[in-house]
Design a protein around this motif. Structure first.
Motif, short mmCIF file in Angstrom:
data_model
loop_
_atom_site.label_atom_id
_atom_site.label_comp_id
_atom_site.label_asym_id
_atom_site.label_seq_id
_atom_site.Cartn_x
_atom_site.Cartn_y
_atom_site.Cartn_z
N PHE A 119 0.86 -1.19 0.00
CA PHE A 119 0.00 0.00 0.00
C PHE A 119 0.89 1.24 0.00
O PHE A 119 1.66 1.46 0.94
CB PHE A 119 -0.92 -0.01 1.23
N ASP A 120 0.79 2.02 -1.04
CA ASP A 120 1.70 3.16 -1.22
C ASP A 120 1.08 4.49 -0.78
O ASP A 120 -0.14 4.66 -0.78
CB ASP A 120 2.08 3.29 -2.71
N ASP A 121 1.98 5.41 -0.44
CA ASP A 121 1.68 6.84 -0.26
C ASP A 121 1.00 7.21 1.06
O ASP A 121 0.71 8.38 1.29
CB ASP A 121 0.83 7.41 -1.42
N GLY A 122 0.73 6.24 1.94
CA GLY A 122 0.07 6.57 3.21
C GLY A 122 1.08 7.06 4.23
O GLY A 122 2.21 7.37 3.88
N ASN A 169 9.83 2.32 3.02
CA ASN A 169 10.14 3.72 2.70
C ASN A 169 9.79 4.04 1.24
O ASN A 169 10.12 3.27 0.32
CB ASN A 169 11.65 3.92 2.95
N HIS A 170 9.12 5.19 1.04
CA HIS A 170 8.70 5.60 -0.31
C HIS A 170 9.11 7.06 -0.53
O HIS A 170 8.47 7.76 -1.29
CB HIS A 170 7.18 5.43 -0.39
N THR A 171 10.19 7.45 0.13
CA THR A 171 10.72 8.83 0.24
C THR A 171 9.85 9.67 1.17
O THR A 171 8.69 9.33 1.45
CB THR A 171 10.85 9.59 -1.11
N SER A 173 9.18 13.00 0.52
CA SER A 173 8.40 14.02 -0.20
C SER A 173 7.63 13.50 -1.42
O SER A 173 6.75 14.17 -1.93
CB SER A 173 9.35 15.11 -0.70
N HIS A 174 7.99 12.28 -1.91
CA HIS A 174 7.38 11.73 -3.13
C HIS A 174 7.57 12.67 -4.33
O HIS A 174 6.72 12.77 -5.22
CB HIS A 174 5.88 11.46 -2.92
N ASP A 175 8.75 13.30 -4.38
CA ASP A 175 9.02 14.30 -5.42
C ASP A 175 9.91 13.68 -6.51
O ASP A 175 11.07 13.36 -6.26
CB ASP A 175 9.72 15.51 -4.76
#
Ligand SMILES: [Zn+2]
Length: 312
Positions: A119-122, A169-171, A173-175
């Motif tokens: 599950f991403d971005d949470g 870990n998905h960074t 800032s997600h930038d």
């Protein structure tokens, strides 16, 4: 001469001819008994093999993934132990879950039915709902989070860890722009790592990473640099299709995930369930269907190998 011969037979003592007849009858009875016993033994053996084969099928489709099911007959237990003997010889353990993990570590995945839900971005307002669904089925998953602040987000980071899931870990800032500046990119990854440790109290994080947009959107410098810093990165081979602004209906999402998992020995499923209600609605169907088909759901571990779009 003929007469003489006849006389000889007639003159044979009666008890000898009676004995010969008795002997013949005994031999016939003996042969019949041996044949009968052989047939009965063979029939029993066939029946036993059929039973073991059908029990093995049941074992393969259910016991391996639902090891906590307490409805198991003594016969099932014996057959399970037989089935696991082969596995034990291959992996050195008779614990089915540990055996699967050993095979994942050795990249010996042929015929495995393993699913990693990710599950991403949470975390988001809906992470609690996802965790509740996973808990219902005792399924562990992996959460590739970014940095979110506030009491609710912090509680979600902690729940992910405390309930046995993998916090990945998905960074921070997600930038995507960070890919053009590797040092800034590494700093962003490590900022989230530090934040996750601070919120959860973990002394060490999983060091499992997913590039925003997948590794194909990054570049070799960033990927190689991160690997050298001890990170294992994972893309996916099954997409729930929920990433767009207009996600499909929940039954379509469920079928997309289920069909995708049927195509792989080891599936890594990309979901954005944090904010997409249709994926959350599909989750129960996906888990129930695949568990009934003998699939095992696992949280990611650092020493497994995962599908990658960009290999360095
Ligand atoms: Zn993302």
């Amino acid at each position: 001469m003929k007469k003489k011969s006849k006389l000889r037979i007639k003159s044979m003592p009666r008890f000898i001819s009676f004995s010969l007849m008795s002997l013949a009858i005994l031999i016939i009875i003996g042969i019949a008994s041996v044949t009968l016993v052989t047939h009965v033994a063979s029939a029993i053996n066939n029946q036993k093999e059929k039973y073991q084969a059908s029990a093995l099928l049941v074992d393969a489709s259910t016991d391996e993934t639902t090891s906590d099911q307490d409805i198991q007959t003594k016969a099932d237990a014996e057959v399970t132990s037989d089935a696991n003997t082969d596995e034990a010889q291959q992996t050195g353990t008779d614990d089915p879950l540990e055996s699967i993990k050993i095979r994942l570590r050795n990249n010996d995945t042929e015929g495995l039915k393993v699913v990693f839900l990710t599950f991403d971005d949470g975390p988001s307002d809906h992470t609690g709902e996802v965790l509740d669904i996973l808990n219902t089925y005792n399924v562990k998953a992996t959460f590739f989070t970014i940095r979110h602040e506030g009491a609710e987000a912090e509680a979600s980071y902690r729940r992910i860890v405390n309930e046995g899931h993998t916090l990945a870990n998905h960074t921070s800032s997600h930038d995507y722009d960070l890919y053009s500046n590797p040092e800034a990119f590494y700093a962003d990854v490590n900022a989230l790592d530090q934040y996750q440790r601070q919120i959860t109290g973990l002394t060490e994080t999983s060091h499992i990473f997913r590039f925003p947009g997948g590794s194909i959107n990054a570049n070799e410098t960033c990927v190689l640099g991160l690997v050298k810093q001890g990170w294992n990165y994972a893309d996916w081979n099954v997409s729930s299709g929920d990433g767009g602004s207009d996600p499909p209906a929940s039954d379509v999402v469920a079928q997309t995930i289920i069909c995708g998992c049927h195509e792989h020995d080891v599936s890594v499923v990309l979901c954005h369930a944090e904010s997409k209600p249709d994926t959350r609605a599909a989750l129960s169907t996906v888990i129930e269907t695949l568990q009934a088909e003998g699939y095992t759901f696992l949280a990611m571990e650092n020493d497994f190998t995962y599908p990658r779009q960009l290999e360095v």
